[in-house]
Structures are given as C-alpha cells and as structure tokens.
Design a protein around this motif. Structure first.
Motif, PDB file in Angstrom:
ATOM      1  N   THR A 105       0.841  -1.190   0.000  1.00 18.26           N
ATOM      2  CA  THR A 105       0.000   0.000   0.000  1.00 18.26           C
ATOM      3  C   THR A 105       0.881   1.247   0.000  1.00 18.26           C
ATOM      4  O   THR A 105       2.048   1.198   0.400  1.00 18.26           O
ATOM      5  N   LYS A 106       0.310   2.348  -0.447  1.00 17.23           N
ATOM      6  CA  LYS A 106       1.004   3.629  -0.404  1.00 17.23           C
ATOM      7  C   LYS A 106       0.573   4.371   0.852  1.00 17.23           C
ATOM      8  O   LYS A 106      -0.592   4.365   1.234  1.00 17.23           O
ATOM      9  N   THR A 107       1.529   5.011   1.508  1.00 15.71           N
ATOM     10  CA  THR A 107       1.243   5.736   2.740  1.00 15.71           C
ATOM     11  C   THR A 107       2.138   6.952   2.835  1.00 15.71           C
ATOM     12  O   THR A 107       2.919   7.237   1.913  1.00 15.71           O
ATOM     13  N   LEU A 108       2.026   7.681   3.937  1.00 14.27           N
ATOM     14  CA  LEU A 108       2.842   8.873   4.154  1.00 14.27           C
ATOM     15  C   LEU A 108       3.594   8.745   5.464  1.00 14.27           C
ATOM     16  O   LEU A 108       3.158   8.041   6.387  1.00 14.27           O
ATOM     17  N   ALA A 109       4.732   9.396   5.554  1.00 12.39           N
ATOM     18  CA  ALA A 109       5.548   9.356   6.770  1.00 12.39           C
ATOM     19  C   ALA A 109       4.899  10.219   7.842  1.00 12.39           C
ATOM     20  O   ALA A 109       4.808  11.423   7.706  1.00 12.39           O
ATOM     21  N   ARG A 110       4.455   9.554   8.886  1.00  9.60           N
ATOM     22  CA  ARG A 110       3.833  10.263  10.014  1.00  9.60           C
ATOM     23  C   ARG A 110       4.523   9.847  11.302  1.00  9.60           C
ATOM     24  O   ARG A 110       4.985   8.716  11.433  1.00  9.60           O
ATOM     25  N   LEU A 117      12.917   7.021   9.336  1.00 15.24           N
ATOM     26  CA  LEU A 117      13.435   7.102   7.971  1.00 15.24           C
ATOM     27  C   LEU A 117      14.180   8.411   7.693  1.00 15.24           C
ATOM     28  O   LEU A 117      14.752   8.584   6.615  1.00 15.24           O
ATOM     29  N   LYS A 118      14.147   9.324   8.676  1.00 17.49           N
ATOM     30  CA  LYS A 118      14.825  10.620   8.541  1.00 17.49           C
ATOM     31  C   LYS A 118      14.357  11.365   7.301  1.00 17.49           C
ATOM     32  O   LYS A 118      15.144  11.841   6.477  1.00 17.49           O
ATOM     33  N   HIS A 122       4.955  13.501   6.141  1.00 20.31           N
ATOM     34  CA  HIS A 122       4.090  13.334   4.974  1.00 20.31           C
ATOM     35  C   HIS A 122       4.861  13.010   3.695  1.00 20.31           C
ATOM     36  O   HIS A 122       4.304  13.122   2.599  1.00 20.31           O
ATOM     37  N   SER A 123       6.134  12.632   3.833  1.00 16.38           N
ATOM     38  CA  SER A 123       6.862  12.170   2.643  1.00 16.38           C
ATOM     39  C   SER A 123       6.218  10.880   2.135  1.00 16.38           C
ATOM     40  O   SER A 123       5.760  10.054   2.925  1.00 16.38           O
ATOM     41  N   PRO A 124       6.186  10.670   0.806  1.00 22.27           N
ATOM     42  CA  PRO A 124       5.547   9.466   0.266  1.00 22.27           C
ATOM     43  C   PRO A 124       6.358   8.209   0.570  1.00 22.27           C
ATOM     44  O   PRO A 124       7.573   8.168   0.347  1.00 22.27           O
ATOM     45  N   LEU A 125       5.674   7.193   1.084  1.00 21.67           N
ATOM     46  CA  LEU A 125       6.292   5.913   1.406  1.00 21.67           C
ATOM     47  C   LEU A 125       5.498   4.778   0.780  1.00 21.67           C
ATOM     48  O   LEU A 125       4.325   4.945   0.418  1.00 21.67           O
ATOM     49  N   VAL A 146       9.380   1.938   3.013  1.00 24.88           N
ATOM     50  CA  VAL A 146      10.435   2.295   2.069  1.00 24.88           C
ATOM     51  C   VAL A 146      10.075   3.612   1.395  1.00 24.88           C
ATOM     52  O   VAL A 146       8.911   3.824   1.021  1.00 24.88           O
ATOM     53  N   PRO A 147      11.038   4.556   1.251  1.00 23.49           N
ATOM     54  CA  PRO A 147      10.751   5.754   0.464  1.00 23.49           C
ATOM     55  C   PRO A 147      10.196   5.350  -0.906  1.00 23.49           C
ATOM     56  O   PRO A 147      10.676   4.396  -1.520  1.00 23.49           O
TER      57      PRO A 147
END
Length: 248
Positions: A105-110, A117-118, A122-125, A146-147
C-alpha cells in the motif's frame, strides 16, 4: 491433613481442556465447542471462559480463527530470528509448507516513521505488509516502510521465503551499508494478535530495524513481530583476533 487450594476457575477449565487435548480426546485441527456451549458446560460466564481459552492460546495449544472459532493447534515449530531480517525455522519443516504473503500500500511518513526514515513529515512511502506462514498457520509479521522512489514496482503477492522479500527490495535501491536493530518484548496490538491468531495476553518479540544504504540514506525501516510462544532471537558477534608476538 493439608488441602491444596482450588485453582481459579479459568485455570481449572484450562487444565481440563489441556488434558483433553494431550490425551487425544480433542484432535489436532478439531474445532472446540462454541464459547457459549463451553461456558454453559463449565457453568461459568463467557468472560471467565475466554480467560481460560487465553491460557491455552498462550501455551500454543489452541488458536482462534476469526469467524470460525477455536481450534486445536498443530505442534508449533520454533522460529529463530538471526538478525538482518533473516529467520530460520526448525529443520524438519518441509520448505514447501513455508510461504510469505505480501500486501503493498502507499502511505505517508507520520510520527515515528518520519523519525525512523529521517524524512520530512508526509513524505511518500510504500508499505509492504508481509505475513509468514507455515502451512495455513501464520508465524511472523513484518511491515517494511520504504521511500516511494526506492520501492519495488511489481513485487509478487506471494513468495516462498523471507529471502525472496529481501531480494525484491534490493532490486530497487543501492546496497545496504548499515543496519541497526532494537529488540523488546511487549503485548501485541489487537490487529497483530488477529493477524497472527494469538491471544492479546501472549507476549511478542518486537524488533525495529533501520537500514542505511551506501549513500548514507535510510533505505528502509521495518517492524517485525514474532509470537513469544515459538520464537527467539540469536545474535552472533564475530571478533577480530590478533596474534601476540612470540616472547623471546
């Protein structure tokens, strides 16, 4: 005359059901009577009966399958986590019975993911939810984050082993240079317990792994969950030795 104290009702019920399983009156893969039937049989409330079943789930004797009921479980094979994302299972298990199901699935860094992940919030993951099975029984759960630009494009939904998952991830990123792992024991979330078919009262081995590639970028973070009744962790340290000069 010394009298032994009567065990609390849940443990007395668990003792009786355990004896029925050990003696073969309840067979492997056999469905137990419904919780309502068992509660009526032992003349206890449903919560008390569920506490008794939780004892047997914690011992690995039964498993609860959502929507189907409680079943006598096959003998549990030991899963050993040896670090670096690698897991080993008892040698007597046929390789053909092992597999990994993958959901992407696609998610965002929260929250914590952004820190692990530094990357900015909200970066795409891309999330890979991987559940390992021995036959039809789940034995391990890993969530890879994963980025998005380092994620595999078309990974298969079912793979034969964890090595296949690692190889699939490696195809889309530079080689890894460093991996740090944090290990702790805790109780599972309801979601983890449901996925692994274990009691929420059974401790799990939880491992957080963060890997950096040769460019210095955090390439992936992973949360591993292993049931405490059939898993352990093995870490080996290789030490460099130098020969002492011969004494004259």
């Amino acid at each position: 005359m010394v009298t032994r104290p009567t065990p609390p009702l849940p443990y007395a019920i668990a003792d009786d059901l355990r004896a029925r399983i050990i003696t073969g009156r309840l067979q492997v893969d056999e469905r137990l009577p419904s919780e309502a039937q068992l509660a009526a049989h032992y003349r206890v409330s449903t919560p008390t009966l569920r506490n008794a079943l939780a004892v047997l789930q914690g011992e690995g004797l039964i498993e609860k399958i959502q929507g189907k009921g409680n079943f006598v479980r096959r003998r549990l094979h030991q899963v050993t986590y040896v670090g670096g994302g690698h897991m080993a299972i008892d040698r007597d298990v046929a390789r053909a019975t092992l597999r990994v199901k993958v959901r992407i699935t696609k998610t965002l860094a929260r929250g914590g993911l952004s820190s692990l992940l530094k990357v900015p919030l909200h970066s795409p993951l891309t999330e890979l939810l991987c559940v390992g099975y021995e036959g039809d029984s789940p034995h391990s759960l890993i969530r890879f984050y994963v980025p998005r630009d380092l994620a595999p494009v078309n990974p298969r939904a079912e793979l034969s082993c964890w090595g296949s998952v690692e190889a699939t991830l490696a195809e889309a990123r530079p080689a890894l240079a460093d991996t740090q792992e944090t290990v702790n024991a805790r109780l599972p979330t309801r979601s983890e317990a449901a996925t692994l078919r274990i009691s929420t009262a059974l401790a799990i081995l939880a491992i957080t792994r963060v890997s950096t590639d040769i460019t210095g970028r955090v390439a992936e973070a992973a949360h591993l969950v292993l049931p405490g009744d059939r898993s352990n962790a093995l870490f080996t340290t290789h030490r460099m030795t130098t020969e002492r000069p011969a004494q004259r």
